[in-house]
Design a protein around this motif. Structure first.
Motif, PDB file in Angstrom:
ATOM      1  N   VAL A 190      -0.808   6.349   5.484  1.00 11.85           N
ATOM      2  CA  VAL A 190       0.293   7.277   5.214  1.00 11.85           C
ATOM      3  C   VAL A 190       1.473   7.001   6.142  1.00 11.85           C
ATOM      4  N   LYS A 191       1.199   6.827   7.419  1.00 14.32           N
ATOM      5  CA  LYS A 191       2.273   6.605   8.385  1.00 14.32           C
ATOM      6  C   LYS A 191       3.016   5.305   8.103  1.00 14.32           C
ATOM      7  N   THR A 192       2.283   4.239   7.819  1.00 14.02           N
ATOM      8  CA  THR A 192       2.905   2.937   7.564  1.00 14.02           C
ATOM      9  C   THR A 192       3.787   2.975   6.317  1.00 14.02           C
ATOM     10  N   ILE A 193       3.271   3.546   5.242  1.00 16.46           N
ATOM     11  CA  ILE A 193       4.015   3.575   3.983  1.00 16.46           C
ATOM     12  C   ILE A 193       5.248   4.469   4.090  1.00 16.46           C
ATOM     13  N   LEU A 194       5.102   5.625   4.711  1.00 16.93           N
ATOM     14  CA  LEU A 194       6.245   6.527   4.830  1.00 16.93           C
ATOM     15  C   LEU A 194       7.325   5.949   5.731  1.00 16.93           C
ATOM     16  N   GLU A 195       6.951   5.320   6.817  1.00 14.94           N
ATOM     17  CA  GLU A 195       7.956   4.691   7.686  1.00 14.94           C
ATOM     18  C   GLU A 195       8.700   3.589   6.944  1.00 14.94           C
ATOM     19  N   ARG A 196       7.986   2.821   6.148  1.00 13.61           N
ATOM     20  CA  ARG A 196       8.630   1.751   5.378  1.00 13.61           C
ATOM     21  C   ARG A 196       9.596   2.319   4.350  1.00 13.61           C
ATOM     22  N   GLU A 197       9.195   3.345   3.631  1.00 15.66           N
ATOM     23  CA  GLU A 197      10.053   3.912   2.582  1.00 15.66           C
ATOM     24  C   GLU A 197      11.243   4.671   3.173  1.00 15.66           C
ATOM     25  N   LEU A 198      11.027   5.364   4.285  1.00 16.52           N
ATOM     26  CA  LEU A 198      12.140   6.078   4.913  1.00 16.52           C
ATOM     27  C   LEU A 198      13.133   5.105   5.527  1.00 16.52           C
TER      28      LEU A 198
END
Length: 279
Positions: A190-198
Motif C-alpha cells: 500500500v505504501k509503495t503504490i500510494l507514494e508512486r501514484e501521489l
C-alpha cells in the motif's frame, strides 16, 4: 535669576507627566490585547481536538466492516454506504469512549469528511490491500483529497492524526519471505503504490498539467497537500509536511463474533491499540 530659571523646570515636568501616562496606558492596552489573542487561539485549538475517529477511503475498502467489528465485536455483511454511520467505541484499558464515523467513499459524497474535520481527533484512511495494485490511481486521488483538506486547515486548528490502514491483509500470501507477515506485506504494498501514484500527481501539478485524468472523477485540478521536505521534493510519507503518517495492517472475517478476551483474533487489535493511544 532664580525665578527665571525655575519656571522652565516646572513647565518641563508638566509635559513629561502626560507622556508617561500615555505610555503606561498603551502598554497595558497592548498586554490586554495580546492576552485576548492568546485566549482566542487557545480556545480554537482546544475545540479542534475532538474525539472523533473518521473512517475514510474508497468504496468496498472495508470501512463499514471495521466499524461494526469495533462497535459490536461482530463483522456484519455490508454493502456500499450512501450515508455516514457513527457508533461509540469503548476501550478496555482507559474506558474512555470514542466516536467512530464511517464516511462513504462514493466520489460524489465523500466530501462529507469536511463536515467532521473540526471535531476529528484522528483519520483512518482505509485501503483494500488486495486490490490496490490495479486501483492505485483512484485510491491515490481520494487520499490526495484528504491530504489537501488536512493541510488546508487553519493554523490555529490542531491537525488530526493520520493513519493509513492496509486492510484485508489476510488475503495476501506471505510468499517465500518466511519472516514477513501478511500485515507487513500489505503495508509495504500500500505504501509503495500510494507514494508512486501521489508522486505522479505532484509532478503533473508542478508541470502545469491537470491531475483530473489520473483519478476516477477528477475532482479539482489545483490541490495542495503533497509538499515534502528534502532536496528532491519527491513525495514520501516519511517526509510529508503535514505531519506523521502511521501505517497498520488489518483484517476482519465477515460473520465472526469475538469476545473482549479474543478481540485480537479479528485482526483489528493493532488498530484498537492505536486508537487507545490517540484517544
Amino acid at each position: 535669576m532664580s525665578d527665571t530659571t525655575a519656571a522652565p523646570r516646572v513647565a518641563f515636568i508638566s509635559t513629561l507627566s502626560p507622556t508617561a501616562q500615555t505610555l503606561t496606558v498603551a502598554s497595558l492596552s497592548l498586554a490586554v490585547l495580546c492576552l485576548a489573542i492568546l485566549v482566542f487561539f487557545t480556545r480554537r485549538t482546544s475545540r479542534s481536538t475532538g474525539n472523533l475517529l473518521l473512517l475514510v477511503g474508497p468504496p468496498d475498502a472495508g470501512k463499514t466492516a471495521i466499524l461494526s467489528t469495533l462497535a459490536y465485536n461482530q463483522t456484519l455483511p455490508t454493502h456500499t454506504s450512501l450515508q455516514s454511520n457513527a457508533s461509540a467505541v469503548a476501550f478496555s484499558l482507559t474506558k474512555k469512549p470514542s466516536t467512530v464515523v464511517d464516511i462513504p467513499g462514493h466520489p460524489r459524497i465523500r466530501d462529507q469528511v469536511n463536515e467532521y474535520l473540526a471535531d476529528a481527533k484522528a483519520i483512518a484512511f482505509v485501503v483494500d490491500a488486495s486490490t490496490v495494485s490495479r486501483n492505485g490511481p483512484v485510491v491515490a486521488e481520494h487520499l490526495h483529497i484528504i491530504l489537501n483538506a488536512l493541510t488546508s486547515l487553519p493554523p490555529s486548528q490542531a491537525l488530526p492524526a493520520l493513519l493509513i490502514l492496509a486492510h484485508k491483509s489476510d488475503l495476501l500470501k506471505s510468499g517465500s519471505a518466511a519472516s514477513a507477515t501478511s500485515e507487513s506485506l500489505a503495508i509495504t504494498r500500500v505504501k509503495t503504490i500510494l507514494e508512486r501514484e501521489l508522486e505522479k500527481r505532484r509532478v503533473s501539478q508542478s508541470g502545469g498539467v491537470g491531475v483530473e485524468g489520473l483519478g476516477e472523477e477528477g475532482e479539482r485540478t489545483e490541490m495542495g497537500g503533497l509538499e515534502c521536505t528534502g532536496e528532491k521534493g519527491m513525495f514520501s510519507f516519511d517526509a510529508w509536511e503535514g505531519g506523521e503518517v502511521t501505517f497498520l495492517g488489518t483484517s476482519v472475517k465477515v460473520g465472526r463474533i469475538t469476545t473482549d478476551e479474543k478481540a485480537e483474533a479479528d485482526g483489528l487489535q493493532a488498530l484498537r491499540e492505536w486508537m487507545e493511544e490517540n484517544a
